[in-house]
Design a protein around this motif. Structure first.
Motif, PDB file in Angstrom:
ATOM      1  N   PRO A 132       0.541   1.652  -6.096  1.00  0.00           N
ATOM      2  CA  PRO A 132       1.305   2.552  -5.214  1.00  0.00           C
ATOM      3  C   PRO A 132       2.778   2.654  -5.594  1.00  0.00           C
ATOM      4  CG  PRO A 132      -0.090   1.075  -3.925  1.00  0.00           C
ATOM      5  CD  PRO A 132      -0.106   0.560  -5.340  1.00  0.00           C
ATOM      6  N   GLN A 177      -3.643   2.861 -10.171  1.00  0.00           N
ATOM      7  CA  GLN A 177      -3.621   2.951  -8.708  1.00  0.00           C
ATOM      8  C   GLN A 177      -2.463   2.191  -8.066  1.00  0.00           C
ATOM      9  OE1 GLN A 177      -5.932   4.925  -7.024  1.00  0.00           O
ATOM     10  NE2 GLN A 177      -6.422   5.519  -9.124  1.00  0.00           N
ATOM     11  N   GLU A 199       0.824  -1.209   0.000  1.00  0.00           N
ATOM     12  CA  GLU A 199       0.000   0.000   0.000  1.00  0.00           C
ATOM     13  C   GLU A 199       0.860   1.261   0.000  1.00  0.00           C
ATOM     14  OE1 GLU A 199      -4.107   1.147   2.147  1.00  0.00           O
ATOM     15  OE2 GLU A 199      -2.411   0.957   3.526  1.00  0.00           O
ATOM     16  N   ARG A 200       2.027   1.176   0.652  1.00  0.00           N
ATOM     17  CA  ARG A 200       2.945   2.321   0.685  1.00  0.00           C
ATOM     18  C   ARG A 200       3.850   2.371  -0.554  1.00  0.00           C
ATOM     19  NH1 ARG A 200       3.660   0.437   6.175  1.00  0.00           N
ATOM     20  NH2 ARG A 200       5.658  -0.506   5.514  1.00  0.00           N
ATOM     21  N   GLY A 201       3.716   1.387  -1.441  1.00  0.00           N
ATOM     22  CA  GLY A 201       4.560   1.350  -2.627  1.00  0.00           C
ATOM     23  C   GLY A 201       5.956   0.831  -2.349  1.00  0.00           C
TER      24      GLY A 201
END
Length: 293
Positions: free
Chosen positions: A280, A278, A87-89
């Motif tokens: 991340p 999308q 989610e934070r990439g």
């Protein structure tokens, strides 16, 4: 219904083999802890602990259960951590398309910088023409592309990465190697090797237009999709070519690079990604790209 906190309570009790010490570790009182363990045993239909007034021991089934519960919770914890990283990439996958000419000075330092900051992201690289990159961006097979403009699509976000003036490249010993200055019209009778129209449509068309304005049509006898091949063919004496000046730094074959007087032809590279992508990891890559620029 078995809940994760029941399993974590069981592990602590199994490690301490003492409800009082286990309750202290879990920062709760002993009676609720005992009830939770009994509830777990009822749910799975197995006695996990032998209890007496003085001792608590694991049953054989309890030992097996403990081993697998620890493994299972470790996998769950790992999955949660990986989900948060993704989610934070900081994890996951990033698929990058690129044209062959981007391998001179653009792609290698950019990938090094990004991988240094995000080593857990898996990078997939695909060498594709500009047209195929646009298709890949729109269908989701790549996340970001390094390609050649112009690109007209409202679904894509573009950023210029690099502009580079083009120069003449000739074999050593060629008459133009010693001529000063060289003008575009000096190429009117030369056999030329050029990047293919499919690979770089703008550069191909713009060069032909400039030659037309200079009063001649270029004799393009050979086309290639790769500048490495073009320079090799020039070195072999099969013709002369026009290439981005960055080629001088990495393609030092038996050739001479020359500026052309009053000649303005820029090679340009841009990045493109879909507006609604999308991933991340893409955001972190574009941030690394902007700092690189």
């Amino acid at each position: 219904m078995i809940e994760l906190h029941h399993l974590r309570y069981f592990i602590v009790v199994a490690e301490e083999l003492h409800f009082g010490k286990a309750a202290l570790r879990l920062q709760m009182t002993q009676p609720p802890l005992s009830q939770q363990i009994k509830h777990l045993e009822r749910e799975i239909g197995v006695t996990l602990l032998k209890r007496s007034k003085r001792t608590v021991t694991l049953t054989t089934a309890g030992k097996v259960f403990l081993k697998h519960v620890k493994q299972g919770l470790a996998q769950i914890d790992y999955a949660v951590d990986m989900a948060k990283q993704t989610e934070r990439g900081e994890s996951g996958e990033l698929k990058i398309g690129f044209v062959g000419s981007a391998t001179f000075e653009i792609l290698p330092p950019l990938i090094r910088k990004y991988q240094k900051r995000f080593p857990s992201v898996k990078i997939g690289l695909q060498e594709l023409s500009t047209a195929n990159q646009v298709k890949g961006l729109l269908n989701g097979s790549i996340d970001i592309g390094i390609l050649h403009p112009p690109i007209k699509n409202d679904d894509l976000i573009l950023h210029t990465v690099k502009k580079d003036n083009c120069v003449l490249v000739v074999p050593k010993g060629h008459s133009l190697a010693l001529k000063e200055p060289v003008h575009l019209k000096d190429l009117h009778s030369e056999s030329m090797i050029f990047i293919s129209k499919e690979t770089w449509p703008y550069l191909y068309s713009k060069f032909n237009l400039l030659c037309k304005k200079a009063g001649f049509t270029p004799n393009i006898h050979h086309e290639s999709t790769e500048y490495h091949m073009i320079i090799s063919l020039v070195s072999a004496g099969l013709g002369v070519s026009i290439v981005p000046s960055t080629a001088k730094k990495s393609l030092n074959f038996d050739v001479v690079y020359k500026e052309i007087e009053n000649f303005s032809l820029d090679a340009e590279w841009v990045t493109a990604h879909k507006k609604d992508n999308q991933n991340p990891a893409l955001l972190n890559f574009t941030e690394a790209l902007h700092s690189y620029l």
